[in-house]
Design a protein around this motif. Structure first.
Motif, PDB file in Angstrom:
ATOM      1  N   PRO A  42       0.819  -1.224   0.000  1.00 55.66           N
ATOM      2  CA  PRO A  42       0.000   0.000   0.000  1.00 55.66           C
ATOM      3  C   PRO A  42       0.851   1.272   0.000  1.00 55.66           C
ATOM      4  O   PRO A  42       0.500   2.253  -0.667  1.00 55.66           O
ATOM      5  CB  PRO A  42      -0.821  -0.117   1.285  1.00 55.66           C
ATOM      6  CG  PRO A  42      -0.823  -1.563   1.619  1.00 55.66           C
ATOM      7  CD  PRO A  42       0.490  -2.092   1.145  1.00 55.66           C
ATOM      8  N   ASN A  89       4.269   2.589   6.783  1.00 53.06           N
ATOM      9  CA  ASN A  89       2.963   2.767   7.396  1.00 53.06           C
ATOM     10  C   ASN A  89       3.093   3.128   8.863  1.00 53.06           C
ATOM     11  O   ASN A  89       2.557   4.115   9.350  1.00 53.06           O
ATOM     12  CB  ASN A  89       2.142   1.483   7.239  1.00 53.06           C
ATOM     13  CG  ASN A  89       0.725   1.607   7.763  1.00 53.06           C
ATOM     14  OD1 ASN A  89      -0.130   2.221   7.129  1.00 53.06           O
ATOM     15  ND2 ASN A  89       0.446   1.036   8.933  1.00 53.06           N
ATOM     16  N   TRP A 146      -4.821   1.455   5.988  1.00 52.08           N
ATOM     17  CA  TRP A 146      -4.913   1.580   4.524  1.00 52.08           C
ATOM     18  C   TRP A 146      -6.152   0.882   3.960  1.00 52.08           C
ATOM     19  O   TRP A 146      -6.540   1.138   2.829  1.00 52.08           O
ATOM     20  CB  TRP A 146      -3.662   1.017   3.863  1.00 52.08           C
ATOM     21  CG  TRP A 146      -3.464  -0.463   4.063  1.00 52.08           C
ATOM     22  CD1 TRP A 146      -3.950  -1.465   3.270  1.00 52.08           C
ATOM     23  CD2 TRP A 146      -2.764  -1.106   5.132  1.00 52.08           C
ATOM     24  NE1 TRP A 146      -3.592  -2.696   3.788  1.00 52.08           N
ATOM     25  CE2 TRP A 146      -2.861  -2.498   4.922  1.00 52.08           C
ATOM     26  CE3 TRP A 146      -2.055  -0.643   6.240  1.00 52.08           C
ATOM     27  CZ2 TRP A 146      -2.275  -3.428   5.789  1.00 52.08           C
ATOM     28  CZ3 TRP A 146      -1.472  -1.561   7.092  1.00 52.08           C
ATOM     29  CH2 TRP A 146      -1.583  -2.939   6.875  1.00 52.08           C
ATOM     30  N   ALA A 152      -7.035   6.032   4.052  1.00 50.81           N
ATOM     31  CA  ALA A 152      -6.028   5.968   2.987  1.00 50.81           C
ATOM     32  C   ALA A 152      -5.773   7.355   2.406  1.00 50.81           C
ATOM     33  O   ALA A 152      -4.637   7.688   2.037  1.00 50.81           O
ATOM     34  CB  ALA A 152      -6.480   5.000   1.899  1.00 50.81           C
ATOM     35  N   GLU A 155      -3.269   9.051   4.529  1.00 49.12           N
ATOM     36  CA  GLU A 155      -1.927   8.543   4.289  1.00 49.12           C
ATOM     37  C   GLU A 155      -1.347   9.131   3.001  1.00 49.12           C
ATOM     38  O   GLU A 155      -0.161   9.472   2.947  1.00 49.12           O
ATOM     39  CB  GLU A 155      -1.936   7.015   4.239  1.00 49.12           C
ATOM     40  CG  GLU A 155      -2.300   6.373   5.572  1.00 49.12           C
ATOM     41  CD  GLU A 155      -1.794   4.949   5.702  1.00 49.12           C
ATOM     42  OE1 GLU A 155      -1.009   4.692   6.623  1.00 49.12           O
ATOM     43  OE2 GLU A 155      -2.193   4.110   4.864  1.00 49.12           O
ATOM     44  N   TYR A 296      -4.496  -1.352  -5.943  1.00 47.03           N
ATOM     45  CA  TYR A 296      -5.244  -1.080  -4.710  1.00 47.03           C
ATOM     46  C   TYR A 296      -6.737  -0.874  -4.978  1.00 47.03           C
ATOM     47  O   TYR A 296      -7.586  -1.500  -4.340  1.00 47.03           O
ATOM     48  CB  TYR A 296      -4.660   0.148  -3.999  1.00 47.03           C
ATOM     49  CG  TYR A 296      -5.446   0.566  -2.772  1.00 47.03           C
ATOM     50  CD1 TYR A 296      -5.155   0.030  -1.522  1.00 47.03           C
ATOM     51  CD2 TYR A 296      -6.485   1.501  -2.867  1.00 47.03           C
ATOM     52  CE1 TYR A 296      -5.889   0.402  -0.399  1.00 47.03           C
ATOM     53  CE2 TYR A 296      -7.218   1.877  -1.746  1.00 47.03           C
ATOM     54  CZ  TYR A 296      -6.918   1.325  -0.518  1.00 47.03           C
ATOM     55  OH  TYR A 296      -7.653   1.701   0.587  1.00 47.03           O
TER      56      TYR A 296
END
Length: 313
Positions: A42, A89, A146, A152, A155, A296
């Motif tokens: 991710p 992450n 994620w 997400a 992020e 994704y």
């Protein structure tokens, strides 16, 4: 999760690297692309989407590898040492703290994408936390942010900010790319809301506790067979509890995942006469995923289709 193996390799690599002289970090002004290293799938995907053509993005954890127990080789440590930007992450990569300590690089930008996100508690008391991020006796926090299309987006914004710091000359391009990808994540979120809002059932059983944020976002209840780490083996009592829950709530699909042996999920499915299906935690792409051109967004859409079907059985 044990982290002792491989740390000797990290130390050796750090000693070798200290004499290499190739740790200048930022390539600003020499015409080379930004060198970016990201931990697992991710983070690699989000970073590539934002970086576009302005950076060379290298992922550390190879396809088919499960990230919870992965540790870097000396070659991986060398890549982190020389990176202009390192993206991870947080919490799932237990090796990061020691690796960064052993690869000092004043010009390298580090992005911990989970920072600033409100985390929820996980269900596995034995899951490893980064050193200094968990007080004794506390429940571990869930790192799988994620898998929420909304989180997400946060992020992605953190990664955008890191790229802009590492390469301010291309700030406008990074913002443009991030905006475009976030629009796709917003559309994904709307599709999840639309397809799950009127489900017949709200409970789903999955192999490990990766989908807590997704469940929270869409009013669902995740019942994991294992805890936050997929390697955790459930006890016979825990297995019996899941079976009882499945029968009580008329669960007809038990979800397993790629990268992990599905035998426990299959055992429960056999016990209650249910079928199995894949719910992909996107911790890494398989060779089959890549051969199909999945990414994704597409895998999350597949997850949604599987969930929507199971919750309406």
């Amino acid at each position: 999760m044990k982290l002792s193996k491989g740390l000797a390799g990290i130390a050796i690599a750090a000693l070798v690297l200290s004499g290499c002289g190739n740790s200048n970090g930022n390539n600003e002004g020499n015409g080379e692309k930004l060198k970016v290293v990201a931990s697992f799938y991710p983070m690699v995907e989000f970073t590539k989407q934002v970086a576009g053509d302005h950076a060379e993005v290298v992922g550390l954890i190879p396809s088919g590898a499960e990230p919870h127990d992965w540790e870097p080789s000396p070659k991986d440590v060398a890549a982190i040492q020389d990176a202009d930007l390192f993206v991870y992450n947080g919490m799932i990569e237990g090796w990061v703290e020691k690796t960064l300590e052993s690869t000092k690089n004043e010009k390298r930008i580090v992005v911990r994408a989970i920072d600033g996100i409100e985390l929820i508690e996980g269900s596995d008391e034995h899951e490893h936390e980064e050193e200094g991020h968990e007080e004794e006796g506390e429940h571990p926090l869930d790192p799988h942010v994620w898998l929420s299309p909304t989180l997400a987006q946060q992020e992605v914004r953190h990664i955008q900010a890191g790229l802009e710091r590492a390469d301010p000359d291309n700030k406008d391009n990074y913002k443009k790319n991030a905006d475009a990808y976030i629009e796709k994540l917003k559309a994904l979120d709307e599709k999840f809301k639309q397809d799950l809002s009127n489900s017949k059932h709200k409970e789903f059983i999955t192999q490990h506790a990766a989908f807590g944020y997704l469940a929270k976002d869409y009013g669902l209840t995740q019942v994991p067979i294992a805890g936050l780490s997929p390697e955790q083996e459930p006890s016979p009592e825990e297995m019996a509890e899941v079976v009882a829950f499945a029968k009580e709530h008329e669960v007809k699909t038990i979800f397993f995942e790629t990268l992990v042996d599905p035998k426990i999920a299959q055992t429960i499915a056999d016990e209650i006469g249910a079928k199995t299906d894949v719910l992909n935690p996107l911790e890494g792409l398989t060779e089959e995923d890549m051969s199909k051109g999945l990414d994704y967004i597409k895998i999350m859409e597949n997850n949604l289709a599987g969930l929507a079907k199971a919750l309406n059985e």
